[in-house]
Design an enzyme around this catalytic site. Structure first.
Site, short mmCIF file in Angstrom:
data_model
loop_
_atom_site.label_atom_id
_atom_site.label_comp_id
_atom_site.label_asym_id
_atom_site.label_seq_id
_atom_site.Cartn_x
_atom_site.Cartn_y
_atom_site.Cartn_z
N TYR B 37 4.82 -2.67 0.18
CA TYR B 37 5.20 -1.93 1.54
C TYR B 37 4.63 -3.02 2.87
CZ TYR B 37 4.91 2.54 -0.93
OH TYR B 37 4.95 3.52 -1.96
N HIS B 193 2.81 11.56 5.79
CA HIS B 193 2.76 10.32 4.84
C HIS B 193 1.64 10.43 4.08
CE1 HIS B 193 5.62 8.02 7.64
NE2 HIS B 193 6.20 7.90 6.43
N ARG B 223 15.12 0.57 8.83
CA ARG B 223 14.38 0.09 7.64
C ARG B 223 14.77 0.54 6.45
NH1 ARG B 223 10.45 3.34 5.25
NH2 ARG B 223 9.35 1.57 4.55
N ASN B 225 14.25 1.54 2.48
CA ASN B 225 13.19 1.99 1.43
C ASN B 225 14.02 2.28 0.22
OD1 ASN B 225 10.49 3.02 0.74
ND2 ASN B 225 11.25 5.06 0.69
N GLU B 265 17.25 3.90 0.57
CA GLU B 265 17.54 4.68 1.88
C GLU B 265 17.71 3.77 2.87
OE1 GLU B 265 14.75 8.38 0.35
OE2 GLU B 265 13.94 7.10 1.61
N TYR B 316 3.83 6.33 -8.29
CA TYR B 316 4.37 7.17 -6.87
C TYR B 316 5.75 7.21 -7.06
CZ TYR B 316 5.17 8.49 -2.14
OH TYR B 316 5.70 9.18 -0.96
C1 HEM Z 1 9.64 8.53 11.86
C2 HEM Z 1 10.27 8.92 10.67
C3 HEM Z 1 9.53 8.85 9.46
C4 HEM Z 1 9.67 10.03 8.59
C5 HEM Z 1 10.19 11.65 8.91
C6 HEM Z 1 9.12 9.55 7.39
C7 HEM Z 1 9.00 10.46 5.98
C8 HEM Z 1 8.51 10.28 5.06
C9 HEM Z 1 8.12 11.07 3.92
C10 HEM Z 1 8.46 12.67 3.91
C11 HEM Z 1 8.04 10.43 2.92
C12 HEM Z 1 7.50 10.91 1.51
C13 HEM Z 1 6.03 11.35 1.36
C14 HEM Z 1 5.56 12.08 0.42
O1 HEM Z 1 5.40 11.69 -0.77
O2 HEM Z 1 5.64 13.47 0.43
C15 HEM Z 1 7.72 8.89 3.22
C16 HEM Z 1 7.27 7.82 2.55
C17 HEM Z 1 7.14 6.61 3.02
N1 HEM Z 1 7.33 6.17 4.34
FE1 HEM Z 1 7.90 7.42 5.88
N2 HEM Z 1 8.90 8.35 7.34
C18 HEM Z 1 9.28 7.89 8.72
C19 HEM Z 1 8.84 6.64 8.96
C20 HEM Z 1 8.44 5.63 8.28
C21 HEM Z 1 8.43 4.36 8.77
C22 HEM Z 1 8.61 3.74 10.29
C23 HEM Z 1 7.51 3.52 7.93
C24 HEM Z 1 7.15 2.10 8.10
C25 HEM Z 1 6.44 1.66 7.50
C26 HEM Z 1 7.47 4.51 6.62
C27 HEM Z 1 6.94 4.26 5.60
C28 HEM Z 1 7.02 4.90 4.58
C29 HEM Z 1 6.70 4.38 2.99
C30 HEM Z 1 6.04 2.88 2.86
C31 HEM Z 1 6.78 5.40 2.30
C32 HEM Z 1 6.57 5.52 0.63
C33 HEM Z 1 8.00 5.36 0.16
C34 HEM Z 1 7.98 5.04 -1.42
O3 HEM Z 1 7.06 4.24 -1.97
O4 HEM Z 1 9.25 5.26 -2.06
N3 HEM Z 1 7.82 5.62 7.19
N4 HEM Z 1 8.31 8.96 4.64
#
Ligand code: HEM
Lengths: 200, 348
Positions: B37, B193, B223, B225, B265, B316
């Site tokens: 990450y 998050h 970004r 993912n 994504e 995860y």
């Molecule tokens: C602002 C809009 C964003 C939304 C709506 C959003 C939404 C989400 C959601 C719903 C999850 C899944 C959490 C779960 O397990 O229930 C997630 C995972 C994650 N988000 Fe975001 N996120 C946003 C922005 C960001 C940004 C800017 C970062 C920058 C570092 C970020 C980093 C991550 C990471 C690292 C994960 C774990 C993903 C994985 O390992 O597959 N997110 N996010």
């Protein structure tokens, strides 16, 4: 105290009297009565502007209600159950005036329901003063059928609505006042780890 | 440039696949041989021609079939599309952003004509011709967010900004990697998050939030993912996990090339003009292992990334049950040669 390791779970900071409030609206359940007694005992000025709602829940027979009544608050509503307490609270919230401070004490599921109800009436959830007392049981929403199961003490458990075996995920919704329950044997049906009593 | 839209499915018989052109333009997410990450946010600038970054909103050969899959999800579960009442201005902002971008960059397929508040939208691939009054909900068959996102690839969340935080107060989420809009709606950036491992302690969310609170209109960011999905299933929601979870046990050394998909994504964020809300788009791209290894650099690199991935992340992302089979398959496509820096395939 509950550890705040889950980032989506609120922190319950404990009841503290708001000296500037015009009205105090206090909802308590079970052991929560003890937190209310700690906050209000001897505070006659506040008691003259306070409305108390109380449901004995798991503490029935311990006379907490009688101690609350003995505080002689401006209004006292002893209620038989949580749902009847919430109905009464809803009516009071409809006519609550500016400057009313809301307090809630009891189990986490009860706190969640009161905060969500207050939020539905335009109250900022952060402004509600909360204290966790009593059992660590959780209120859990099944992510599959959306049904709520109250007083969950073990994980996994059986959803009281759809019957799936659910584990309790460390994720909390303030809007729902509940943790998330997710099917534990989705990948290999029938492979269910032994239930652990985690939330007593 | 006319896109040939494919007829394919993302459920039941799973006929989804990528054309050779779609493979070459796949947004491969690893710019080096390892993954952890990071605050990987960059300007959402127009990228190379034909890449998924060429235009702000990417429409590709899967468009028509993805929109059909979305309609099926919504029919079964209307809670995948929700909006709190104060988000209606942001909904109109979103409709404008998507229609303008699609019409400008894909004029053969979409046309938008504006005369003051009187708008006329034509969507040829889906056979839609709609005149409506911008700002008047009663002139559209659905509320504006639902209307436009039933016609645009990708999930969308609308974030209200207040109290120095972002609040997920609306969304159309039908192609999610295992998270629930119905559960998360109303949460702030740190709360939704919460389940992500390691990243909180690394300070990633704190820095990302600070950055996003200052996002400027006209300067979108993006970004990437990633995760993995068994079978090309778009709807990997927690709501339906009891139905698709068993897919994860069906991977064998024989079928891994066809069954296991890298799922990327492309996430972009725009500040919206009228509401000051932010839209977060989550556009999912899937590629089968046997498609991916047709780009030798990607086969080598994914092998190394997956082999060395931290167990917390593998758990995860739900890879644990089929990771070993996938690594073994990819190992056969990794000759140990060095890989070039950056995401893009090496020239042939
Ligand atoms: C602002 C809009 C964003 C939304 C709506 C959003 C939404 C989400 C959601 C719903 C999850 C899944 C959490 C779960 O397990 O229930 C997630 C995972 C994650 N988000 Fe975001 N996120 C946003 C922005 C960001 C940004 C800017 C970062 C920058 C570092 C970020 C980093 C991550 C990471 C690292 C994960 C774990 C993903 C994985 O390992 O597959 N997110 N996010």
């Amino acid at each position: 105290m509950l550890a705040a390791t889950i980032k989506s779970r609120p922190i319950y900071e404990g009841l503290r009297l708001d000296g500037r409030a015009k009205r105090h609206l206090v909802a308590a359940e079970g052991e929560g009565a003890l937190a209310v007694l700690d906050m209000l005992a001897g505070e006659d000025a506040a008691l003259a502007r306070a409305t108390l709602l109380y449901a004995p829940g798991g503490s029935a027979g311990q006379e907490h209600g009688a101690k609350l009544a003995a505080l002689r608050p401006d209004g006292f509503h002893p209620l038989p159950t949580q749902p009847t307490l919430l109905n009464r609270l809803e009516v009071i919230l409809q006519t609550a005036t500016m400057g009313t401070r809301i307090y809630v004490a009891g189990t986490e599921g009860f706190i969640g329901k009161v905060v969500a109800l207050a939020q539905a009436h335009g109250v900022d959830p952060q402004s509600v003063r909360t204290e966790h007392r009593g059992s660590l049981a959780r209120r859990v929403q099944c992510v599959h059928c959306k049904g709520m199961t109250e007083n969950v003490t073990a994980s996994p458990f059986v959803c009281s609505h759809c019957g799936l075996n659910l584990f309790v995920r460390d994720h909390y919704s303030r809007r729902l006042g509940a943790f998330q329950g997710v099917c534990v044997d989705a990948e290999v049906p029938g492979e269910i780890p032994p239930a652990e009593e985690l939330f007593r | 440039m006319t896109i040939q839209f494919k007829q394919e499915t993302f459920r039941d018989d799973f006929t989804f696949s990528n054309s050779p052109e779609a493979i070459r333009r796949f947004p491969f997410p690893f710019d080096k041989d390892e993954y952890m990450y990071a605050v990987n946010i960059e300007q959402h600038m127009p990228g190379p021609v034909k890449s998924p970054f060429e235009f702000p909103i990417d429409i590709d050969e899967h468009y028509v079939s993805e929109m059909r899959d979305r309609a099926l999800v919504l029919k079964e579960d209307p809670l995948r599309c929700q909006s709190l009442p104060h988000m209606i201005t942001a909904e109109w902002d979103l409709l404008e952003l998507l229609m303008e971008s699609m019409a400008k960059n894909y004029p053969e397929h979409f046309t938008l004509t504006r005369d003051g508040d009187r708008w006329h939208w034509i969507n040829r691939p889906l056979g839609i011709d709609q005149a409506f009054t911008f700002g008047d909900v009663s002139t559209l068959p659905q509320p504006p967010m639902e209307y436009v996102t039933r016609q645009c690839q990708g999930d969308f969340a609308l974030l209200d900004q207040r109290l120095d935080n972002l609040w997920m107060d609306a969304g159309m989420i039908t192609t999610q990697a295992d998270w629930s809009l119905d559960f998360d709606i109303g949460m702030n950036f740190m709360e939704w998050h919460a389940p992500v491992p390691l990243a909180h302690d690394m300070g990633i969310f704190e820095r990302a939030l600070k950055f996003l609170l200052n996002l400027q209109q006209g300067r979108p960011v993006r970004r990437l993912n990633w995760t993995m999905t068994v079978n090309p299933r778009l709807d990997t929601s927690p709501e339906n996990y009891h139905k698709w979870g068993a897919d994860r046990t069906t991977v064998t050394p024989e079928n891994v090339g066809d069954k296991v998909h890298l799922r990327v994504e492309l996430q972009a964020l725009w500040r919206l003009p009228r509401s000051n809300a932010i839209v977060f788009s989550i556009r999912a791209y899937m590629i089968k292992m046997n498609e991916l290894v047709t780009i030798p650099k990607w086969g080598r690199r994914l092998h190394r990334v997956l082999r060395d991935l931290k167990p917390e992340l593998a758990d995860y992302k739900g890879l644990t049950r089929y990771r070993a089979d996938t690594v073994a398959y990819l190992a056969k496509h990794d000759d140990g040669a060095p890989t070039s820096p950056g995401f893009f395939p090496d020239p042939e």
